[in-house]
Write an enzyme that holds these catalytic residues in place. Structure first.
Site, PDB file in Angstrom:
ATOM      1  N   ARG A 177       0.817  -1.218   0.000  1.00 24.57           N
ATOM      2  CA  ARG A 177       0.000   0.000   0.000  1.00 24.57           C
ATOM      3  C   ARG A 177       0.855   1.273   0.000  1.00 24.57           C
ATOM      4  NH1 ARG A 177      -5.127  -1.063   4.060  1.00 24.57           N
ATOM      5  NH2 ARG A 177      -6.500  -1.951   2.483  1.00 24.57           N
TER       6      ARG A 177
ATOM      7  N   GLY B 259      -6.722  -7.803   2.094  1.00 22.83           N
ATOM      8  CA  GLY B 259      -5.366  -8.086   2.550  1.00 22.83           C
ATOM      9  C   GLY B 259      -4.950  -9.545   2.461  1.00 22.83           C
TER      10      GLY B 259
ATOM     11  N   LYS C  28     -16.224 -12.153   8.553  1.00 24.40           N
ATOM     12  CA  LYS C  28     -17.373 -11.430   9.092  1.00 24.40           C
ATOM     13  C   LYS C  28     -18.611 -11.471   8.207  1.00 24.40           C
ATOM     14  CE  LYS C  28     -14.895  -8.363  12.090  1.00 24.40           C
ATOM     15  NZ  LYS C  28     -14.048  -7.193  11.996  1.00 24.40           N
TER      16      LYS C  28
ATOM     17  N   GLY D 144     -12.739  -3.943   1.887  1.00 23.86           N
ATOM     18  CA  GLY D 144     -14.099  -3.436   2.105  1.00 23.86           C
ATOM     19  C   GLY D 144     -14.502  -2.416   1.051  1.00 23.86           C
TER      20      GLY D 144
HETATM   21  C1  3PG Z   1      -8.559  -1.419   5.261  1.00 24.15           C
HETATM   22  O1  3PG Z   1      -7.496  -1.892   5.652  1.00 24.15           O
HETATM   23  O2  3PG Z   1      -9.530  -2.105   4.945  1.00 24.15           O
HETATM   24  C2  3PG Z   1      -8.640   0.071   5.102  1.00 24.15           C
HETATM   25  O3  3PG Z   1      -7.451   0.684   5.450  1.00 24.15           O
HETATM   26  C3  3PG Z   1      -9.792   0.594   5.914  1.00 24.15           C
HETATM   27  O4  3PG Z   1      -9.612   0.293   7.265  1.00 24.15           O
HETATM   28  P1  3PG Z   1     -10.863   0.194   8.220  1.00 24.15           P
HETATM   29  O5  3PG Z   1     -11.624  -1.054   7.777  1.00 24.15           O
HETATM   30  O6  3PG Z   1     -10.322   0.078   9.604  1.00 24.15           O
HETATM   31  O7  3PG Z   1     -11.702   1.428   8.019  1.00 24.15           O
HETATM   32 MG    MG Z   2     -11.011  -3.398   6.484  1.00 27.81          MG
END
Ligand code: 3PG
Ligand code: MG
Length: 410
Positions: A59, A350, A196, A373
């Protein structure tokens, strides 16, 4: 055609780009101070009392083209990011030190602000916090695709106050993922895993309307299997979501669930480095107390067949507890199938991206998204708050069409 030029957004197929300001739409940057929202929410490893280290700098590297472009225009660059989910106050666990170290090697000229989520104003989108962020800056760039689904101050605030633009990474993500919203090559197969259920049930509903086949693995699969009447033993399920899963299964659409599962005996531990306890491949029913932690070999084969036959694949979320070697075969198998698919393939999230990387398959995937997400919400809602905010900036180009970006009834 150069990156960041307007011509890219003339692509009629991608309504997300209509009216979206790109880097070329910013005023002259020579001598300007630019605030860049990046997503440096990277995985860290901590070893005892040693400082944490960044284990995957994907990233950070992904934001470099934008940073280098701005510097080359004569701008000074201040980057800002969140890291982890601190509770709106400073937390050593989420100190940006390890990120700063990587950044100082890759882009030493860039200043990096403190973790945005150390201030409650970030997640609460407080005007005062927006004010503090933009203070002293002449322009704003959002290159944080992975967090553009959040209505947080640093994402939605600055565009109404400063000339603003989407960075190259954000632009590339939208070009790649926008293609999935338009007319993807068929059959379009989505493979969704991860833990989840509650986070993903909405997106599963939306995906079902877009895809030809939905393949469900990972933790999500157990709640679906429970809804389908199977015994799930001690597998983790979300009881409250069983009715939602049932309505998905009854939608008449093509949904593929696991037919065999790798399970761990009652009471045994799992996770990185764990090896104690019996594991067993069982059918779609898990014996009492046993916990399903990966898809089994027959399922890998069935999923792979569907994936390899696809014209378009979107894969998000691991098939099992990938970080425990006993339960990584499902995720690895899916990664290989995605790599072997001759269609257009997109991987996000990820763990799925890490699996592709670890197997050295990154060159065989059409697009690797920095968003997990965010890519799913883009498909669910057809737009993201961060993009909408940029379209509202004073320097945004006029929209060519009256049509709103694709909007889907959930
Ligand atoms: C992620 O890793 O999905 C993004 O950086 C967003 O992070 P968050 O889900 O904690 O908002
Ligand atoms: Mg996330």
């Amino acid at each position: 055609m150069g990156e960041g030029t307007r011509a890219v957004s003339e692509e009629p197929d991608n309504p997300l780009l209509d009216g979206l300001p790109l880097l070329g739409d910013l005023p002259d940057l020579d001598g300007a101070s630019v605030l860049v929202r990046v997503d440096f929410n990277v995985p860290l490893r901590s070893c005892g009392t040693e400082p944490s280290v960044v284990t995957d700098d994907f990233r950070i590297r992904a934001a470099l083209p934008t940073i280098e472009y701005l510097l080359a225009q004569g701008a000074s660059v201040t980057a800002c990011t969140h890291l982890g989910r601190p509770a709106g106050c400073p937390d050593v666990q989420w100190d940006l030190g390890p990120v700063r170290e990587v950044l100082s090697e890759l882009a030493p000229q860039v200043e990096l602000l403190e973790n945005l989520r150390f201030d409650p104003g970030e997640e609460d989108n407080e005007p005062g916090f927006v004010e503090k962020l933009i203070n002293g800056h002449d322009a704003y760039v959002n290159d944080a695709f992975g967090v553009s689904h959040r209505r947080h101050a640093s994402i939605v605030g600055p565009p109404s106050r400063l000339p603003s633009a989407a960075g190259f990474l954000l632009q590339r993500e939208i070009e790649a993922l926008g293609g999935l919203l338009g007319s993807p090559a068929r059959p379009f197969v989505a493979v969704v895993g991860g833990a989840k259920v509650s986070d993903k049930i909405g997106v599963l509903k939306a995906l079902l309307q877009r895809v030809d086949t939905l393949v469900v693995g990972g933790g999500l699969a157990y709640t679906c299997l429970a809804a389908a009447g199977h015994d799930v033993g001690g597998s983790m399920i979300d009881e409250q979501r069983i009715p939602d899963c049932l309505s998905l299964l009854r939608s008449g659409r093509s949904i593929v669930l696991p037919t065999d599962i790798v399970a761990l005996e009652p009471g045994a531990e799992f996770g990185p480095g764990c090896s104690e306890g019996d594991t067993r491949v069982v059918g779609a029913d898990v014996p009492a107390g046993w916990m399903g932690l990966d898809i089994g070999p027959a399922t890998v084969e069935a999923f792979s067949r569907v994936i390899k036959g696809a014209g378009t694949v979107l894969w998000n979320g691991p098939m099992g507890v990938f970080e425990d070697e006993r339960f990584n075969a499902g995720t690895a198998g899916v990664a290989r199938a995605v790599a072997e698919c001759g269609g257009y393939t997109v991987v996000g999230g990820g763990d799925s991206v890490a699996a592709v990387d670890q197997l050295g398959l990154e060159g065989q995937v059409s697009f690797i998204s920095t968003g997990g997400g965010a890519s799913l919400e883009l498909l669910e809602f057809g737009d993201l708050p961060g993009l909408a905010a940029l379209r509202g900036a004073s320097n945004a180009p006029p929209r060519k069409s009256d049509a709103k970006p694709v909007k889907l009834d959930p």
